[in-house]
Enzyme design. Structure first.
Site, PDB file in Angstrom:
ATOM      1  N   ASP A 151      -3.598  -4.121  -5.907  1.00 48.54           N
ATOM      2  CA  ASP A 151      -2.398  -4.778  -5.733  1.00 48.54           C
ATOM      3  C   ASP A 151      -1.949  -5.685  -7.425  1.00 48.54           C
ATOM      4  O   ASP A 151      -3.339  -6.032  -7.438  1.00 48.54           O
ATOM      5  CB  ASP A 151      -1.940  -5.592  -4.476  1.00 48.54           C
ATOM      6  CG  ASP A 151      -0.899  -4.501  -4.050  1.00 48.54           C
ATOM      7  OD1 ASP A 151       0.268  -4.528  -5.281  1.00 48.54           O
ATOM      8  OD2 ASP A 151      -0.473  -5.302  -2.678  1.00 48.54           O
ATOM      9  N   GLU A 184       0.001  -1.942  -9.345  1.00 47.40           N
ATOM     10  CA  GLU A 184       1.884  -2.928  -9.670  1.00 47.40           C
ATOM     11  C   GLU A 184       2.912  -2.365 -10.405  1.00 47.40           C
ATOM     12  O   GLU A 184       3.475  -2.843 -10.424  1.00 47.40           O
ATOM     13  CB  GLU A 184       1.122  -3.131 -11.178  1.00 47.40           C
ATOM     14  CG  GLU A 184       0.526  -2.937 -12.859  1.00 47.40           C
ATOM     15  CD  GLU A 184       1.821  -2.757 -13.699  1.00 47.40           C
ATOM     16  OE1 GLU A 184       2.422  -1.266 -13.120  1.00 47.40           O
ATOM     17  OE2 GLU A 184       2.462  -3.566 -13.899  1.00 47.40           O
ATOM     18  N   TRP A 185       3.530  -1.460  -9.653  1.00 47.78           N
ATOM     19  CA  TRP A 185       5.036  -1.009  -8.863  1.00 47.78           C
ATOM     20  C   TRP A 185       5.586  -1.234 -10.364  1.00 47.78           C
ATOM     21  O   TRP A 185       6.690  -1.485 -10.198  1.00 47.78           O
ATOM     22  CB  TRP A 185       5.775  -2.626  -7.993  1.00 47.78           C
ATOM     23  CG  TRP A 185       4.696  -3.693  -7.177  1.00 47.78           C
ATOM     24  CD1 TRP A 185       4.103  -2.413  -6.231  1.00 47.78           C
ATOM     25  CD2 TRP A 185       4.896  -4.517  -7.582  1.00 47.78           C
ATOM     26  NE1 TRP A 185       2.920  -4.144  -5.398  1.00 47.78           N
ATOM     27  CE2 TRP A 185       3.093  -4.782  -6.486  1.00 47.78           C
ATOM     28  CE3 TRP A 185       4.694  -5.340  -8.210  1.00 47.78           C
ATOM     29  CZ2 TRP A 185       2.729  -6.014  -5.455  1.00 47.78           C
ATOM     30  CZ3 TRP A 185       4.501  -7.179  -7.476  1.00 47.78           C
ATOM     31  CH2 TRP A 185       3.474  -7.498  -6.829  1.00 47.78           C
ATOM     32  N   GLY A 186       4.780  -0.501 -11.531  1.00 43.18           N
ATOM     33  CA  GLY A 186       5.584  -0.073 -12.261  1.00 43.18           C
ATOM     34  C   GLY A 186       6.245  -1.497 -13.469  1.00 43.18           C
ATOM     35  O   GLY A 186       6.748  -1.251 -14.788  1.00 43.18           O
ATOM     36  N   ASP A 206       7.912  -1.124  -3.244  1.00 46.83           N
ATOM     37  CA  ASP A 206       7.142  -1.313  -1.820  1.00 46.83           C
ATOM     38  C   ASP A 206       8.781   0.216  -1.353  1.00 46.83           C
ATOM     39  O   ASP A 206       9.483   0.239  -1.461  1.00 46.83           O
ATOM     40  CB  ASP A 206       7.395  -1.236  -0.958  1.00 46.83           C
ATOM     41  CG  ASP A 206       5.778  -1.725  -0.883  1.00 46.83           C
ATOM     42  OD1 ASP A 206       5.172  -2.218  -2.160  1.00 46.83           O
ATOM     43  OD2 ASP A 206       5.354  -3.072  -0.813  1.00 46.83           O
TER      44      ASP A 206
HETATM   45  C1  GLA Z   1       2.145  -4.436  -1.680  1.00 49.81           C
HETATM   46  C2  GLA Z   1       1.990  -2.772  -1.535  1.00 49.81           C
HETATM   47  C3  GLA Z   1       2.032  -2.626  -0.273  1.00 49.81           C
HETATM   48  C4  GLA Z   1       0.840  -2.680   0.943  1.00 49.81           C
HETATM   49  C5  GLA Z   1       1.562  -4.426   0.789  1.00 49.81           C
HETATM   50  C6  GLA Z   1      -0.162  -5.121   1.252  1.00 49.81           C
HETATM   51  O1  GLA Z   1       4.080  -4.696  -0.906  1.00 49.81           O
HETATM   52  O2  GLA Z   1       2.882  -2.809  -2.479  1.00 49.81           O
HETATM   53  O3  GLA Z   1       1.894  -0.906  -1.007  1.00 49.81           O
HETATM   54  O4  GLA Z   1      -0.553  -2.644  -0.431  1.00 49.81           O
HETATM   55  O5  GLA Z   1       1.317  -4.529  -1.048  1.00 49.81           O
HETATM   56  O6  GLA Z   1       0.101  -6.858   1.194  1.00 49.81           O
END
Ligand code: GLA
Length: 389
Positions: A151, A184-186, A206
C-alpha cells in the site's frame, strides 16, 4: 506552471524507471490473478478463524474449482516489530501465527497473500515496511507467502519508483516466487513505469459498494472506476495488469443486475478477480455471479488483452475484448436507470459478417449477428456476449 511541474515529475519517473534495476519474478501471473481479499467486507476485523473458514468455503463453494487461487489478508494482521525489527503478527487474532495459517491454506491447494505498506505505517496505522523491505520480504518467504499487496499510506517524502522497486527487489531475492500487487492508487501513473516492478498495480483510489457514489476521502463506485480505465488498455498484458480494485459483488449495497454488470466489466477489462465478500455466507445468486465460468474464461483468456470502450453514446456504451481464438467478448452497457433498446452496432466491436452469438449470462447461443438487430437492456445493466469467430 502546473503542467510544467507534472511533465517534470513524469520525466524524472521515466528516467528512474529506465535506470532502475527491478528484477521482479516473471511469469507468476500470465492471466489476471484470482482470489479473495479480506478488506472490502471485513476491514480491520481479521483473524485466523475467519481466514481458515474462508479457505474452507473456497473449496466447498467451488471457488477453487473455478480458478480462484489466492487468499489475501489485508491490513491489520500485524501489530509491532520485535527487537530485531522482524514484523510481529497480532497474537490475539492470529494465535497460531502466520506460518501456520499459510500452511493451512497451502494444504488446501490454495495460495496465501498478505499486506504491507511502503510507508512508515499502514493505512490502518500498523507498522509499515519503509526501511524494513529486506527483512519483511525474507519473513514473508519464510512464512510461505505467495502474494504481497503493498500500500501507499504514510509515505510523505518517499519516492514511489524507489519504494516499489526496493520491495520488488527484496521479494525477488527472498528465494520465493511472490506476486507483487502494488497499491499506490494510480497516483504516480505506475502503468507507465512498473511493468518490471510489479505484477499488478492499482489505478485508482478505493472501490466502494455502490454504482457511482463518491466519498470525501476519494473512495468511489465501480462505474467511476471503470471510466478511469479508458486509455490504460495498452499497459496491461500477460504478467502485468492494471488493477481497478477488488470486487464488491455480494457486499449488499447494490442490486443484482448492478453486481452482474460489475463482474462482467471486471472480466472484460482483464482485472484481477479478487472477491471481496463473505464467501462463507452468500446467496446462490451471488455465488452464480462470482462462479460464472464463461465470464471467467473471458477474464482469463490467454491473449491477455484488456477490453476497451469502442462506442459511447452517453448512457449507452459498447466495450469489446478480442480473445485468443478469434472470438470477441462484447458488453452492451445501459448506464441509464430506464430500459433501453440498444441498436446492435456489431461493427463498432470489430465484428464483420454473420457470427454466432453466445450469451454469457444465459449460458447459451442466442442467435446470429445478422438476426440480432436490437438488444433490449434493463436499467443499470449489461448484456455480455461472446461472439464466435
Ligand atoms: C488502502 C487500500 C485498501 C486497503 C486499505 C487498508 O485504502 O487502498 O485497498 O488495503 O488501505 O487499510
Amino acid at each position: 506552471m502546473i503542467l510544467g511541474m507534472n511533465k517534470m515529475f513524469f520525466l524524472v519517473i521515466l528516467f528512474v524507471s529506465l535506470t532502475s534495476t527491478a528484477q521482479k519474478t516473471q511469469n507468476l501471473v500470465p492471466t489476471p490473478p484470482m482470489g479473495w481479499n479480506s478488506w472490502n467486507k471485513f476491514g480491520c476485523n481479521v483473524n485466523e478463524k475467519l481466514i481458515k473458514e474462508v479457505a474452507d468455503a473456497f473449496v466447498t463453494n467451488g471457488f477453487k474449482e473455478a480458478g480462484y487461487e489466492y487468499i489475501v489478508i489485508d491490513d491489520c494482521w500485524q501489530i509491532a516489530r520485535d527487537a530485531k525489527g522482524k514484523i510481529v503478527a497480532d497474537s490475539v487474532n492470529f494465535p497460531s501465527g502466520i506460518k501456520a495459517l499459510a500452511d493451512y491454506i497451502h494444504a488446501k491447494g490454495l495460495k496465501f497473500g498478505i499486506y504491507s505498506c511502503a510507508g512508515t505505517r499502514t493505512c490502518a496505522e500498523r507498522p509499515g515496511s519503509h526501511g524494513y523491505e529486506v527483512i519483511d520480504a525474507n519473513t514473508y518467504a519464510e512464512w510461505g507467502v505467495d502474494y504481497l499487496k503493498y500500500d501507499w499510506c504514510n509515505t510523505a517524502g518517499i519516492d514511489p519508483v524507489k519504494a516499489y522497486t526496493d520491495m520488488s527487489n527484496a521479494l525477488a531475492k527472498s528465494g520465493r516466487p511472490i506476486v507483487f500487487s502494488m497499491c499506490e492508487w494510480g497516483t504516480s501513473r505506475p502503468y507507465i513505469w512498473a511493468q518490471n516492478v510489479g505484477h499488478l498495480w492499482r489505478t485508482t483510489a478505493d472501490i466502494q459498494d455502490c454504482w457511482d457514489c463518491k466519498r470525501d476521502w476519494g473512495g468511489m463506485g465501480w462505474t467511476t472506476i471503470l471510466d478511469m480505465q479508458v486509455g490504460l488498455e495498452k499497459y496491461a498484458g500477460p504478467g502485468h495488469w492494471n488493477d481497478p480494485d477488488m470486487l464488491e459483488v455480494g457486499n449488499g449495497h447494490m442490486k443484482y443486475n448492478e453486481y452482474i454488470a460489475h463482474f462482467s466489466f471486471w472480466s472484460l477489462i482483464a482485472a484481477p478477480l479478487m472477491a471481496g465478500n463473505d464467501l462463507r455466507n452468500m446467496s446462490d445468486s451471488i455465488k452464480n455471479i462470482l462462479l460464472n465460468k464463461d465470464a471467467i474464461a473471458v477474464n482469463q483468456d490467454k491473449a491477455g488483452i484488456q477490453g476497451k470502450k469502442v462506442y459511447d453514446d452517453g448512457d449507452f456504451e459498447i466495450w469489446s475484448k478480442p480473445l485468443h481464438n478469434g472470438d470477441v467478448a462484447v458488453i452492451f452497457f445501459n448506464r441509464n436507470e430506464k430500459k433501453y433498446d440498444f441498436p446492435a452496432h456489431w461493427e463498432k466491436a470489430g465484428i464483420k459478417g454473420n457470427k454466432q452469438v453466445f450469451d454469457i449470462w444465459k449460458h447459451s447461443e442466442v442467435g446470429t449477428t445478422k438476426k440480432i438487430k436490437t438488444i433490449s437492456i434493463d436499467g443499470h445493466s449489461v448484456v455480455f456476449f461472446r461472439v464466435k469467430k
